[in-house]
Design a protein around this motif. Structure first.
Motif, PDB file in Angstrom:
ATOM      1  N   PRO A  16     -17.613  67.071 -25.323  1.00 15.08           N
ATOM      2  CA  PRO A  16     -17.999  66.889 -26.719  1.00 15.08           C
ATOM      3  C   PRO A  16     -17.779  65.442 -27.182  1.00 15.08           C
ATOM      4  O   PRO A  16     -16.948  64.734 -26.609  1.00 15.08           O
ATOM      5  N   PRO A  17     -18.517  65.020 -28.211  1.00 21.14           N
ATOM      6  CA  PRO A  17     -18.399  63.631 -28.667  1.00 21.14           C
ATOM      7  C   PRO A  17     -16.993  63.314 -29.141  1.00 21.14           C
ATOM      8  O   PRO A  17     -16.314  64.152 -29.744  1.00 21.14           O
ATOM      9  N   GLN A  18     -16.569  62.091 -28.863  1.00 19.70           N
ATOM     10  CA  GLN A  18     -15.219  61.641 -29.190  1.00 19.70           C
ATOM     11  C   GLN A  18     -15.250  60.691 -30.390  1.00 19.70           C
ATOM     12  O   GLN A  18     -15.925  59.659 -30.359  1.00 19.70           O
ATOM     13  N   LEU A  19     -14.518  61.033 -31.448  1.00 17.99           N
ATOM     14  CA  LEU A  19     -14.466  60.164 -32.619  1.00 17.99           C
ATOM     15  C   LEU A  19     -13.694  58.886 -32.311  1.00 17.99           C
ATOM     16  O   LEU A  19     -14.015  57.812 -32.812  1.00 17.99           O
ATOM     17  N   GLU A  20     -12.640  59.007 -31.463  1.00 24.43           N
ATOM     18  CA  GLU A  20     -11.921  57.835 -30.957  1.00 24.43           C
ATOM     19  C   GLU A  20     -12.549  57.458 -29.621  1.00 24.43           C
ATOM     20  O   GLU A  20     -12.582  58.270 -28.696  1.00 24.43           O
ATOM     21  N   THR A  21     -13.046  56.241 -29.516  1.00 24.85           N
ATOM     22  CA  THR A  21     -13.763  55.824 -28.303  1.00 24.85           C
ATOM     23  C   THR A  21     -12.848  55.905 -27.082  1.00 24.85           C
ATOM     24  O   THR A  21     -11.768  55.302 -27.065  1.00 24.85           O
ATOM     25  N   PRO A  22     -13.243  56.658 -26.048  1.00 21.94           N
ATOM     26  CA  PRO A  22     -12.406  56.766 -24.850  1.00 21.94           C
ATOM     27  C   PRO A  22     -12.250  55.414 -24.152  1.00 21.94           C
ATOM     28  O   PRO A  22     -13.122  54.543 -24.249  1.00 21.94           O
ATOM     29  N   VAL A  34     -10.181  57.352 -16.979  1.00 21.39           N
ATOM     30  CA  VAL A  34     -10.747  57.742 -18.274  1.00 21.39           C
ATOM     31  C   VAL A  34      -9.613  58.296 -19.133  1.00 21.39           C
ATOM     32  O   VAL A  34      -8.947  59.256 -18.736  1.00 21.39           O
ATOM     33  N   LYS A  35      -9.407  57.688 -20.298  1.00 24.42           N
ATOM     34  CA  LYS A  35      -8.392  58.179 -21.243  1.00 24.42           C
ATOM     35  C   LYS A  35      -9.092  58.683 -22.498  1.00 24.42           C
ATOM     36  O   LYS A  35      -9.764  57.920 -23.194  1.00 24.42           O
ATOM     37  N   LEU A  36      -8.946  59.980 -22.750  1.00 26.81           N
ATOM     38  CA  LEU A  36      -9.509  60.578 -23.958  1.00 26.81           C
ATOM     39  C   LEU A  36      -8.479  60.473 -25.067  1.00 26.81           C
ATOM     40  O   LEU A  36      -7.347  60.965 -24.929  1.00 26.81           O
ATOM     41  N   LEU A  37      -8.831  59.831 -26.161  1.00 26.28           N
ATOM     42  CA  LEU A  37      -7.884  59.587 -27.249  1.00 26.28           C
ATOM     43  C   LEU A  37      -7.907  60.689 -28.305  1.00 26.28           C
ATOM     44  O   LEU A  37      -6.949  60.841 -29.059  1.00 26.28           O
ATOM     45  N   ASP A  38      -9.008  61.443 -28.378  1.00 26.28           N
ATOM     46  CA  ASP A  38      -9.037  62.619 -29.259  1.00 26.28           C
ATOM     47  C   ASP A  38      -8.246  63.757 -28.627  1.00 26.28           C
ATOM     48  O   ASP A  38      -8.160  63.866 -27.391  1.00 26.28           O
ATOM     49  N   SER A  39      -7.694  64.633 -29.446  1.00 28.11           N
ATOM     50  CA  SER A  39      -7.020  65.826 -28.927  1.00 28.11           C
ATOM     51  C   SER A  39      -8.030  66.733 -28.251  1.00 28.11           C
ATOM     52  O   SER A  39      -9.180  66.856 -28.697  1.00 28.11           O
ATOM     53  N   LEU A  40      -7.612  67.376 -27.159  1.00 22.08           N
ATOM     54  CA  LEU A  40      -8.503  68.267 -26.433  1.00 22.08           C
ATOM     55  C   LEU A  40      -8.715  69.559 -27.220  1.00 22.08           C
ATOM     56  O   LEU A  40      -7.796  70.096 -27.829  1.00 22.08           O
ATOM     57  N   ARG A  90     -29.797  74.467 -31.916  1.00 20.50           N
ATOM     58  CA  ARG A  90     -30.807  73.550 -32.451  1.00 20.50           C
ATOM     59  C   ARG A  90     -30.445  72.155 -31.979  1.00 20.50           C
ATOM     60  O   ARG A  90     -29.263  71.854 -31.728  1.00 20.50           O
ATOM     61  N   VAL A  91     -31.442  71.288 -31.847  1.00 15.29           N
ATOM     62  CA  VAL A  91     -31.226  69.961 -31.275  1.00 15.29           C
ATOM     63  C   VAL A  91     -31.670  68.891 -32.272  1.00 15.29           C
ATOM     64  O   VAL A  91     -32.658  69.070 -32.992  1.00 15.29           O
ATOM     65  N   TYR A  92     -30.931  67.787 -32.302  1.00 17.30           N
ATOM     66  CA  TYR A  92     -31.203  66.674 -33.217  1.00 17.30           C
ATOM     67  C   TYR A  92     -30.997  65.361 -32.467  1.00 17.30           C
ATOM     68  O   TYR A  92     -30.262  65.298 -31.479  1.00 17.30           O
ATOM     69  N   ALA A  93     -31.624  64.304 -32.963  1.00 19.73           N
ATOM     70  CA  ALA A  93     -31.373  62.947 -32.462  1.00 19.73           C
ATOM     71  C   ALA A  93     -30.883  62.094 -33.623  1.00 19.73           C
ATOM     72  O   ALA A  93     -31.304  62.295 -34.773  1.00 19.73           O
ATOM     73  N   LEU A  94     -30.007  61.141 -33.327  1.00 17.88           N
ATOM     74  CA  LEU A  94     -29.374  60.353 -34.391  1.00 17.88           C
ATOM     75  C   LEU A  94     -29.045  58.958 -33.886  1.00 17.88           C
ATOM     76  O   LEU A  94     -28.374  58.799 -32.863  1.00 17.88           O
ATOM     77  N   GLN A  95     -29.519  57.933 -34.612  1.00 15.66           N
ATOM     78  CA  GLN A  95     -29.087  56.558 -34.374  1.00 15.66           C
ATOM     79  C   GLN A  95     -27.842  56.367 -35.216  1.00 15.66           C
ATOM     80  O   GLN A  95     -27.903  55.934 -36.366  1.00 15.66           O
ATOM     81  N   ASP A  96     -26.701  56.708 -34.640  1.00  7.98           N
ATOM     82  CA  ASP A  96     -25.460  56.875 -35.402  1.00  7.98           C
ATOM     83  C   ASP A  96     -24.887  55.525 -35.827  1.00  7.98           C
ATOM     84  O   ASP A  96     -24.347  54.783 -35.019  1.00  7.98           O
ATOM     85  N   ALA A  97     -24.972  55.222 -37.118  1.00  9.47           N
ATOM     86  CA  ALA A  97     -24.533  53.916 -37.610  1.00  9.47           C
ATOM     87  C   ALA A  97     -23.032  53.852 -37.835  1.00  9.47           C
ATOM     88  O   ALA A  97     -22.424  52.788 -37.695  1.00  9.47           O
ATOM     89  N   ASP A  98     -22.420  54.977 -38.186  1.00  8.37           N
ATOM     90  CA  ASP A  98     -21.002  54.959 -38.555  1.00  8.37           C
ATOM     91  C   ASP A  98     -20.107  55.703 -37.568  1.00  8.37           C
ATOM     92  O   ASP A  98     -18.905  55.854 -37.808  1.00  8.37           O
ATOM     93  N   GLY A  99     -20.660  56.191 -36.456  1.00  8.85           N
ATOM     94  CA  GLY A  99     -19.843  56.791 -35.403  1.00  8.85           C
ATOM     95  C   GLY A  99     -19.239  58.129 -35.735  1.00  8.85           C
ATOM     96  O   GLY A  99     -18.232  58.512 -35.123  1.00  8.85           O
ATOM     97  N   ASP A 100     -19.841  58.888 -36.671  1.00  6.82           N
ATOM     98  CA  ASP A 100     -19.279  60.198 -37.005  1.00  6.82           C
ATOM     99  C   ASP A 100     -20.083  61.351 -36.430  1.00  6.82           C
ATOM    100  O   ASP A 100     -19.785  62.514 -36.687  1.00  6.82           O
ATOM    101  N   TYR A 101     -21.119  61.045 -35.662  1.00  6.52           N
ATOM    102  CA  TYR A 101     -21.925  62.037 -34.947  1.00  6.52           C
ATOM    103  C   TYR A 101     -22.581  63.057 -35.874  1.00  6.52           C
ATOM    104  O   TYR A 101     -22.771  64.220 -35.518  1.00  6.52           O
ATOM    105  N   ARG A 102     -22.943  62.619 -37.076  1.00  5.54           N
ATOM    106  CA  ARG A 102     -23.693  63.469 -38.001  1.00  5.54           C
ATOM    107  C   ARG A 102     -24.526  62.572 -38.911  1.00  5.54           C
ATOM    108  O   ARG A 102     -24.257  61.379 -39.054  1.00  5.54           O
ATOM    109  N   PHE A 103     -25.546  63.165 -39.513  1.00  5.73           N
ATOM    110  CA  PHE A 103     -26.477  62.410 -40.343  1.00  5.73           C
ATOM    111  C   PHE A 103     -25.852  62.209 -41.720  1.00  5.73           C
ATOM    112  O   PHE A 103     -25.914  63.073 -42.583  1.00  5.73           O
ATOM    113  N   GLY A 104     -25.258  61.020 -41.898  1.00  2.53           N
ATOM    114  CA  GLY A 104     -24.555  60.756 -43.144  1.00  2.53           C
ATOM    115  C   GLY A 104     -25.114  59.599 -43.944  1.00  2.53           C
ATOM    116  O   GLY A 104     -24.737  59.412 -45.107  1.00  2.53           O
TER     117      GLY A 104
END
Length: 656
Positions: free
Chosen positions: A73-79, A90-96, A194-208
């Protein structure tokens, strides 16, 4: 001692014989790195560690991990992902997350350190639960308006099927498109999505943010798989096939999703630019247009009747031409500008800004340049006078600069474009003469002059209800007859701009092409008989050459020069004569765009007839490669230099 010497010579001879047939320096390493282990183990379950170490049989490197490696799944904290000798950490910084399959998709970013032999597409997987999710979803993302592949855009899944999920929740599983617009989402749990595409400007993985490029589909799909067979080709080098084999694999579906990416109309209104590049006008630009133009109050000048105002069709860019030369010569114009702007709640409210419009070239500098030009001209006249040559005593005024777009050969359905750098104050039609030549005699030819502007397609279009003066672009329309010579002759002072500058005398001769010089294209469009469509003929640079609006499934293009052309079709749902983008909240997709997948070679005297079903081929396969700007990445391959080296040495090489 003698025995020792014999043994030493024998050893040298044996070593020399063992090296016979090998090129100097040995063979190149053509083996990709191999994974020899991982901690936690690849496809491990019940994993608790946020650190992954993947071990290889040789030193390795990663090409641009930030861009090429996707963690899902997408990581809010960049690995943190890095190559360290013969391993990758590879270090995952988000909680599993509990009971979740994690995938680290390296794509083809891993290669050995010395010869750059690529490992190939590699994905490491583990689960925090008792089982691994193995389903995959694949497809393509293209630009909605021109079907260009979209590289590097996020594509994500939601098991929450509500429309609002895309705006309220981060994506469940993600991938990123390659240069061909292709994506594969791995480690998916069997289910409905359902599937979506996003040019994510703020790194939150949603259309904001409304400025983010998006693509969405209202379709709900269910993952599935089945056993299948494919053909694999092993190449000896770039020209020779070593072997062709058939292998069994698991075919995951859906694998043909096509998403059309677009930017919504940015309706938030604010002032984006105010500048005075030239001393005779200034520009106000807004993020979005408004039917009411701004109101200007001069603080160091009188604004009444001070401007000629020309706005574009969207009214988001407005040019204010200064009528009075006193204002033109004033270096700084201070003013209050009132306009409707978007407030913090998204509504429009009246806003007042105090602006200073400063000329980039001061009046003193312009006067100095004029003086230099006059002194140079004066010296030239004095020199001519001394030589007894003709000379002037008064420096002539610089004439109004007009651009007449008059080709040597005019198409029978083409018109002459006239462009001025400054709005015109008057046009004396009686001083414009168009003559046609018949049997060696010249006759007056009828013409019409109309004010025009450039439309969205780049072609000139008439300005509705426009008066002839006070614009910068005009079109001369004639009753052109194929094969006839014409002469456009303009007397001096036929055109006068708002500062009193007059045009010089102009004469342009041209000929209208013969019918035999051209090609015609007759197009039948299947499945579009009852839809309003814009059919555009494009050149090699994808510029619109001609455009036809049709609602009966046919389009006819005449007087085409013998060149290569391409076709684009826009389904004009709202019948406004242009392509319109989508709106996510209103569940409106961008208007459909299709490309004829073949190029059209037009030849003189030909009538080219084509039948086209725009929906017969998948969107991502439609755009011809000749005009596609986003080219696919060159596939990383092993260089296979040993075969060439063996040929040079005249020996046989058997690859391992």
């Amino acid at each position: 001692m003698k025995i020792k010497i014999i043994l030493l010579l024998s050893l040298v001879l044996i070593t020399s014989c063992a090296r016979m047939g090998q090129p100097d320096g040995g063979w190149y390493d053509e083996q990709p790195p191999k994974v020899i282990g991982a901690s936690p183990a690849d496809k491990g379950v019940n994993v608790k560690s946020q650190k992954v170490v993947i071990r290889f049989d040789e030193f390795v490197k990663i090409d641009n991990a930030t861009e090429n490696v996707i963690v899902s799944p997408p990581q809010l904290e960049t690995p943190e992902i890095a190559a360290k000798g013969k391993s990758i950490e590879v270090k995952l910084l988000d909680s599993l997350k509990a009971n979740t399959t994690y995938t680290v998709d390296f794509s083809d970013a891993i290669s050995d350190n010395n010869e750059n032999n690529p490992l190939g597409n590699y994905t490491y997987t583990f689960s925090t639960g008792a089982e691994i999710d193995t389903m995959e979803v694949a497809g393509y993302v293209v630009e909605a308006n021109n079907l260009e592949p979209v590289k590097g855009i996020l594509v994500g899944l939601y098991d929450d099927l509500a429309d609002s999920a895309f705006q309220k929740k981060p994506m469940l599983r993600v991938s990123r498109t390659d240069a061909s617009g292709h994506f594969v989402i791995k480690g998916v749990k069997n289910g409905k999505y359902r599937v979506y595409a996003l040019q994510d400007a703020d790194g939150d993985y949603r259309f904001g943010q409304k400025s983010e490029k998006i693509a969405f589909s209202s379709e709900v799909f269910t993952t599935a798989c089945y056993p299948d067979t494919r053909q694999d080709t092993l190449w000896t080098d770039t020209l020779h096939i070593a072997s062709i084999s058939r292998s069994k694999y698991t075919h995951f579906t859906p694998d043909n999703i096509v998403l059309r990416a677009f930017n919504e109309v940015f309706t938030a209104r604010y002032l984006t630019k105010n500048e005075r590049v030239n001393h005779d006008h200034f520009v106000l630009a807004f993020s979005y247009g408004d039917k009411e133009l701004p109101k200007i109050k001069g603080l160091n000048f009188n604004e009444k009747d001070a401007f000629i105002i020309n706005a574009n069709t969207q009214k988001d860019s407005i040019v204010y031409w200064l009528r009075d030369t006193a204002l033109v010569n004033q270096d700084t114009l201070r003013m209050e500008v009132q306009y409707m702007a978007t407030d913090s709640l998204g509504g429009l409210e009246l806003q007042t800004d105090t602006l200073e419009m400063l000329s980039k070239v001061s009046y003193a500098k312009r006067m100095k340049d004029q003086k230099k030009a006059f002194e140079k001209w004066q010296k030239q006249q004095e020199k001519a006078k001394k030589k007894g040559e003709p000379y002037d005593s008064i420096m002539p005024k610089e004439p109004l600069r007009l651009k007449f777009d008059v080709p040597t050969t005019l198409n029978p359905d083409q018109n002459i474009l006239i462009t001025s750098q400054v709005p015109l104050d008057s046009i004396d039609i009686s001083k414009i003469h168009l003559y046609s030549k018949h049997d060696s005699l010249w006759y007056n030819a009828r013409f019409e002059l109309q004010a025009v502007q450039l439309a969205q397609n780049g072609l000139p279009e008439a300005i509705p209800d426009a008066q002839l003066p006070l614009h910068e672009m005009y079109q001369l329309l004639g009753e052109w007859q194929p094969g006839i010579e014409y002469s456009l002759e303009v007397d001096s002072a036929a055109f006068v701009d708002i500062y009193g500058n007059c045009s010089a005398k102009i004469k342009n001769g041209f000929k209208v092409g013969n019918n035999d010089d051209y090609c015609s294209l007759l197009l039948t469009i299947k499945g579009m008989e009852e839809q309003s469509c814009i059919v555009q003929l494009l050149d090699r640079s994808e510029k619109v050459v001609k455009e036809i609006i049709t609602d009966n499934g046919t389009a006819e293009f005449f007087y085409l020069k013998p060149e290569t052309y391409y076709l684009r079709l826009i389904v004009d749902n709202n019948k406004n004569g242009k392509w319109d983008t989508g709106d996510f909240e209103k569940n409106i997709q961008p208007e459909e765009v299709y490309y004829f997948s073949e190029k059209l070679e037009c030849r003189a005297k030909w009538d080219l007839t084509e039948t086209w079903n725009p929906k017969a081929k998948e969107l991502y396969k439609q755009k011809p490669a000749d005009i596609k700007k986003q080219k696919g990445d060159k596939k990383k391959t092993i260089k296979r230099r040993n075969m060439e080296r063996a040929r040079e040495l005249g020996i046989e090489y058997i690859p391992r």
